[in-house]
Design an enzyme around this catalytic site. Structure first.
Site: not given
Lengths: 215, 637, 249
Positions: B330, B441
């Protein structure tokens, strides 16, 4: 305890009561329509059927049962309607459909009330007013010659058809029947039955005014 | 002050087990006498509140939303990692640990990350038992996919709504405890002050967002799980109400803030359009599996993209990174897009976008195949931009997505304030300088379900259950006064500009100077511009309405006021970190081919900032010791 | 484009509300509906007037915070979309738009367009979960789940709890909301132990909260931003009937 709570105190129970009584009433309508269609076969056929019914020992218990089903359907139906109204005390300024409602579903309580009014008139004209021993066929056909009555009758039958167009498939859904294979069939059957009842009952005055009055 | 991480001794893989044994326990009969305040109901806060109350603690749980189910964890799309090794492709807790440390560019604590990898499997078991409908194979077993360039398939997912499903699982557990009377849930409350009694966190002061009342709550410990601070950039993929206030208030009361400059920029977002845009929308990075990223070779090329022939297009990721091509991580993809735009090659109205082109994939596999893979993303794109990505290339641009920095915590997740614990995105501990996909998460749930319930006992066992202050003590009076005074001050300015307009201006400064690439000059300028803007804010802010009513304008003003101060801390941290690592890129520190250049000699440490009233904050260091991994330069050539 | 808005304003739950008219000027078709309201609010604040209160958070259609009934449609005219994902290009210059809160007895107005949907939380509290203590779960693959059931459970679990089903229902019934949760749990092996009690308790709470009765008009499904199927209500109905018959209470 649960069962009382179910039938009286729960939203799903109440509407299952409405659905069940509704289905029973459809059963009654089916037999009633098949009997009424005997009008088309002339006074003898119809009157002998009427007399057979009137003399039947189970008529009174059946009528009581039928009345109970009707009253339950009406009372529970109205109860649900009033509750539903209370669930939204402040109304919307703009009411637009999302696309789920059908003419039948949107008018359910109105067609229900209309059917009830018709029912009361029907009981008065065909049961109370009719003198035992005289031809019920004549009595019915004579009533159909009164234009306002017949117009109301036809109107009520359209209402009944609309009521059933939603009622049948709705009852299936209420009892938990929703399946990609069967639901479309139920919807078609429901629609056909609704039209069938509407047309079936609706044909009586039309036949009476055209063919029947000539007999 | 020496920052002690309290990482236990022993071999890496045995530390957590050993530590759990060494922690003192609270007598089961006494647990109900302890009250824990949990702020936030996302994956970390919700899971913690539920789990703590199951252990027997009395829990007070707060959130700013109208329901705990709406915490921003809900928006996570991709998935959650775990080292189950169901696909038999060679995964293990150690490999997950290694990938996470490496992905974080060697700026996280080994022991924390290894613990995260260890408990990852328990998280999946827990969530499945709660009824989380993870994707499954036809045989009925759980399905996995490879995510974010990982070499193994270890990501569990529930369509594109994994965060939602995990959060609803935690929310269910929480609701069960509310029903049992073990958690008292207080929604629509915003934490405005942390209350310390004798130097320990003992309570909070909140504003009831419906009535405007200031309320006081005391407990034996306070847990902050209020998420990240990405909204300091105004435009981000965060929810509109996400803010730094709770963390920042704790910082001002003495909790150190670690690595505030570590922010993650996600490369595949829908570009900004117009000044009034309030939010950036992320599209799954899986799009880069088939889409090719390019810009025109010629600056100012006004032709429609489909009219630009191949030899006049620069597929810059494929050119610069032949091995990874469009699938570089990213941070690398984001910076490359910024570089192209800086060179004047950007496309679209604003020239702040690059193309993500599916022409070749559609030619190769057919439109139907592409629709099957990405149909919902293409629809979303078309819905927002009014352009059909099957016909014209998508335009994408990076956007702020996640913040790795946060309040400093030790191995027990306790901050520098005794009794104040920090979980999830709000802490700094596990992702280093860059977070891998499907790890957020995992961390939130690990902290909430498995780490805090064990470690908080160690703290509470040292605190008498009688040691819970009344909310009438002087410390609460002072905290309430501080909160009310600030509100009065915000209402009293009565200028001409809205809080949103200040927020927008702050975001512009931050994006410009403390965004994808930073340099000394820009950061220094940002610090002075922020100071000027802050001054302007306190002179010209306008908030309509009173303190004692539902007032979203007042809420926003308070949050922007904290962002204004916090932004400066971020810039300072970015300025002091004279290296490039993960999401933090300093123009001065790059290789010859413009790649990030780490400085492990000088900067293999956590920077933890201490607030000083009326003076510059003080930078403390926690050295990072790598005993189990070898530090290497990331290369995607 | 320029628009005329008629917006419901109500100071708090106990005050009377009324419609106010506002002009939204120079609105770009690329703005979202909420960004259009943001712009109106900016102008209101500068003019010293109270901005319009409305709930919103993620602004990408997943948190379920935003609401609004726009020209009589819950979440506006687009199907399968929340208000935050509605764009102004759906409207034309000169349009009059009526904006109301979700209306139901169980969703009292907090302020203007903001409503209190905590009744949904209370419904879930009464049983919308599987009781498994942290740490006591069995190995995730110990219980295989047929893919079809898992997919159906996911379809139901997609509910974002926004309340559009209630807002759109002519009877303000929350059957789609409960049906989705009951279905999700009933379809999974993990949900079996509490299957009976869950449906009974959730329906009891639904009724006590003052929601209406379902009359199968399916407006809910059409308004639902996640397009949750009314087959879930049918499943709820049969679960409820079955539980009523078999429960020992």
């Amino acid at each position: 305890m649960r069962l009382i709570k179910y039938a009286v105190g729960s939203s799903i129970g109440r509407k299952q009561v409405v659905a069940l009584t509704g289905l029973l009433l459809v059963g009654f309508l089916a037999s009633h329509l098949s009997g009424n269609l005997l009008i088309l076969f002339g006074p003898e056929a119809f009157d002998s059927y009427a007399e057979f019914l009137a003399a039947h020992p189970l008529l009174i218990p059946a009528e009581i049962g039928l009345a109970a089903v009707f009253i339950t359907h009406i009372v529970w139906g109205l109860w649900v309607s009033f509750q539903n109204r209370a669930a939204r005390p402040d109304r919307y300024e703009v009411n637009e459909n999302e696309g789920g409602r059908t003419p039948g579903s949107a008018t359910m309580k109105y067609t229900g009330v209309m059917t009830l009014i018709y029912l009361l008139i029907h009981i008065y004209t065909m049961k109370i007013q009719h003198v035992a021993g005289t031809s019920l066929w004549n009595h019915a056909v004579n009533w159909f010659e009164i234009a306002p009555y017949t117009l109301f009758y036809l109107f009520a039958m359209v209402g009944l058809g609309l009521h059933l167009s939603h009622g049948l498939k709705s009852a299936a859904q209420t009892f938990g029947i929703n399946h990609p294979r069967y639901t479309p069939v139920i919807e078609i059957v429901g629609f056909v039955l609704a039209v069938g009842f509407g047309v079936g009952f609706g044909i009586l005055p039309i036949w009476s005014l055209t063919v029947g009055s000539q007999l | 002050m020496i920052l002690d991480s309290h990482v236990p001794d022993g071999p890496l893989s045995e530390k957590w087990e050993k530590h759990k044994f060494d922690l003192k326990l609270v007598n089961p009969a006494n647990k109900r006498k302890y009250t824990v305040i949990v702020v936030g109901t996302g994956l970390a806060g919700g899971a913690a509140a539920a789990s703590l109350s199951e252990l027997g603690y009395d829990v007070l749980n707060f959130c700013i939303q109208d329901s705990p189910r709406r915490a921003h964890s809900i928006a996570a799309q991709g998935g959650i990692n775990a080292a189950k090794n169901y696909p038999n492709d060679g995964d293990s807790a150690h490999r997950l640990f290694y990938d996470t440390i490496k992905g974080g560019d060697y700026r996280s604590r080994e022991a924390n990350v290894h613990r995260l990898a260890e408990v990852s499997n328990n998280i999946i078991d827990q969530c499945v038992a709660q009824g989380v409908p993870f994707a499954r194979e036809y045989g009925g077993n759980l399905a996995n996919r490879s995510f974010g360039g990982a070499q193994v398939s270890r990501t569990f997912y529930a369509r594109g709504q994994t965060g939602q499903q995990l959060l609803l699982g935690a929310y269910g557990a929480l609701m069960k405890q509310v029903d049992a009377g073990k958690v008292k849930m207080m929604p629509r409350r915003e934490m405005l002050e942390l209350v310390l009694v004798d130097g320990k966190a003992k309570g909070i002061v909140v504003r009831n967002l419906v009535t405007g009342e200031i309320e006081r709550y005391s407990g034996h410990a306070v847990v902050i799980a209020t998420g990240g601070y990405g909204n300091v950039f105004y435009l981000s993929t965060n929810a509109a109400n996400s803010n730094v206030t709770a963390s920042y208030r704790a910082y001002k009361r003495g909790a150190f803030f670690a690595n505030p400059c570590y922010t993650q920029i996600h490369p595949t977002c829908i570009p900004v359009k117009g000044d009034l845009q309030s939010k950036l929308t992320l599209m799954s990075e899986s799009l880069r599996n088939d889409g090719r990223v390019w810009v025109p070779k010629k600056s100012g090329d006004a032709r429609s993209p489909n009219d630009i022939p191949d030899d006049e297009r620069d597929y810059y990721l494929e050119r610069r990174y032949p091995a990874f091509g469009n699938l570089v991580p990213r941070d690398v993809a984001s910076r490359a897009a910024k570089k192209a735009c800086d060179e004047g090659l950007g496309v679209g109205e604003t020239k702040l976008a690059v193309y993500l082109d599916f022409r070749d994939a559609i030619k190769r596999e057919g439109e139907a195949a592409i629709r099957a893979k990405y149909g919902n993303l293409f629809d979303m794109y078309e819905h927002i931009t009014d352009e059909n990505p099957y016909k014209v290339p998508m335009r994408i641009f990076p956007a702020v997505h996640y913040t790795m920095g946060g309040l400093w915590v030790d191995y027990n997740l306790m901050s520098t304030i005794p009794g104040l614990f920090v979980l999830g995105e709000a802490n700094f501990s596990d992702h280093g300088a860059n977070r891998l996909g499907a790890s957020a998460l995992m961390q939130g749930l690990a902290d909430g379900y498995f780490v805090l319930p064990a470690t908080i006992g160690g703290y509470l066992s040292s605190v008498s259950h009688k040691d819970r202050p009344e909310t009438t003590v002087a410390e609460f009076d002072a905290a309430e006064k501080a909160a009310s005074d600030r509100i009065e001050k915000l209402l009293g300015v009565n200028g001409t500009r809205t809080a949103v307009s200040f927020h927008r201006a702050l975001g512009k400064i931050m994006w410009e100077h403390c965004g994808m690439a930073r340099n000394m000059e820009g950061l220094a300028r940002a610090i002075s511009e922020i100071a000027a803007l802050r001054e302007e804010f306190w002179k010209d802010l306008k908030v309509v309405g009173g303190a004692d009513e539902f007032s979203q304008g007042l809420e926003r003003a308070g949050r922007v006021a904290d962002f204004m101060e916090f932004a400066e801390l971020m810039c300072r941290d970015a300025l002091e970190r004279e290296e490039s690592c993960g999401g933090h890129f300093r123009d001065e520190h790059q290789t010859e081919d413009n790649e990030a250049k780490r400085d492990d000699e000088e900067f293999a440490h956590v920077a933890a900032w201490e607030y000083k009233e009326g003076a510059d904050p003080v930078r403390h260091k926690e050295e990072l010791n790598f005993e189990n991994v070898k530090l290497t330069q990331r290369s995607y050539k | 484009m320029n628009l005329t808005l008629r917006v419901w304003r109500q100071k708090d739950a106990s005050s009377e509300g009324q419609f106010e008219t506002y002009e939204a000027q120079d609105i770009s078709p690329d703005q979202s509906f909420l960004e259009m309201l943001d712009a109106v609010n900016e102008d209101l604040i500068v003019a010293g007037k109270a901005p319009i209160a409305f709930d919103h958070d993620c602004r990408e259609g997943i948190c379920g915070t935003c609401s609004l009934v726009i020209d009589g449609r819950a979440h506006g005219p687009d199907s399968g979309k929340t208000t935050c994902s509605l764009h102004m290009r759906r409207f034309s210059d000169g349009d009059n738009i009526v904006i109301e809160p979700f209306r139901a007895k169980a969703f009292p107005v907090v302020r203007d367009l903001v409503t209190d949907r905590s009744s949904f939380d209370r419904i879930i509290q009464s049983g919308g979960y599987i009781s498994v203590k942290t740490g006591s779960a069995v190995e995730a693959n110990a219980m295989p789940v047929p893919k079809e059931n898992s997919d159906l459970a996911m379809d139901a679990a997609a509910c974002i709890g926004c309340g559009a089903c209630v807002a759109a229902c002519p009877n303000a019934s929350a059957m789609l909301f409960i049906g989705a949760k009951v279905s999700q749990m009933a379809l999974l092996p993990q949900g079996q132990p509490e299957r009976e009690q869950r449906v009974l308790k959730m329906v009891d709470t639904h009724d006590a909260e003052g929601f209406g009765n379902c009359t199968n008009e399916y407006e809910c499904m059409k308004a639902c931003p996640k397009e949750i199927d009314v087959a879930n209500i049918a499943r709820l109905n049969r679960e409820y009937l079955k539980a009523t018959i078999t429960t020992r209470d």
